[in-house]
Design a protein around this motif. Sequence first.
Motif: not given
Length: 329
Positions: A62-65, A123-139
Amino acid sequence: MRVLPMDSAIGDRPINSLIGWMTKLSRQQAIAATIAMVAFIALADWLTGMEFGMGALYMLPVCFAAWTLGGGVGLVTGIVSALFSLSLNGPIGPFQIPGQTIGELAAAWNTAMRLLVVVMLVMLVGGFRRSFDEERRRGQIDPLTGAYNRSAFDTRIDTAIGIARRHDLALVFAYIDLDGFKQVNDTHGHAAGDEVLKTFSAAASGIIRQSDSLCRIGGDEFIVLMVTPSIARGYAAVEKLYDRLSRILETLPYDVTCSMGAAVIDRAGAIESQRCIALADALMYEVKRSGKNAYRVTQISGDRLRPGTGSAVPPRRGQLASFPAQSAA
């Protein structure tokens, strides 16, 4: 006895490696891995019977998907996993003895709780992925201009080289320096200079294709990387790029032009990207020494790249300057 703090970098390394691996997977690979995990856990759940609980393991696919394929696919994976668990174990509660009979209300409650856990997890994993993508984009982005920074540009170069090799395409490295930028800073202040950089970068990003890349090297220097079908199209792309950039600068309220040096590579065999950039940079400085507000372009041929040694009459604005092609020895 004093307890030494544990180095968090050591503990973070496997997690970062796992996240990096999951993020790089293609959609097809992620789908195949999700199906394989659900099938493997369901098989283990069936083989071990109701005596051994497998509920926690179903959270893994579930988390992986949710991470690799998005919240919608993660939710579907969770529902499928819950159905497998229910069909193999029944709607038992977490502290209930396997095989014990429960009422319909309790069964419905336990089923609803499993689905609720799935929704919350996605919802938790999806939120973490969005934050991860945003931080990676900023980097990867220069904070002032929005262009790629140098580290992200190096990754884009590797991608472009791979595309050029697979499809036998040409590459263009165009090194750009803004003429008169220092005078803008000295006369009108750094705020005006920053506005020039932001306006130029935004407009330049708008005139190149999405597959091309704009990088800010530092100060008022930029690099554009383009993939073109042929050498001739590469030369035409350089000419068109310079013309459009010049028109952009003409709209500014300051006397700013650009000098550009470009290297067109006709083979993607053993491309040494740093040499290509250095050659384009050298051509750009030749333009600046020859009067600025112009561009020069040369072609590199062969599997081994060498710095250009040709010379040409300083071109007028908009005039293409062709250098002798460099070939492998």
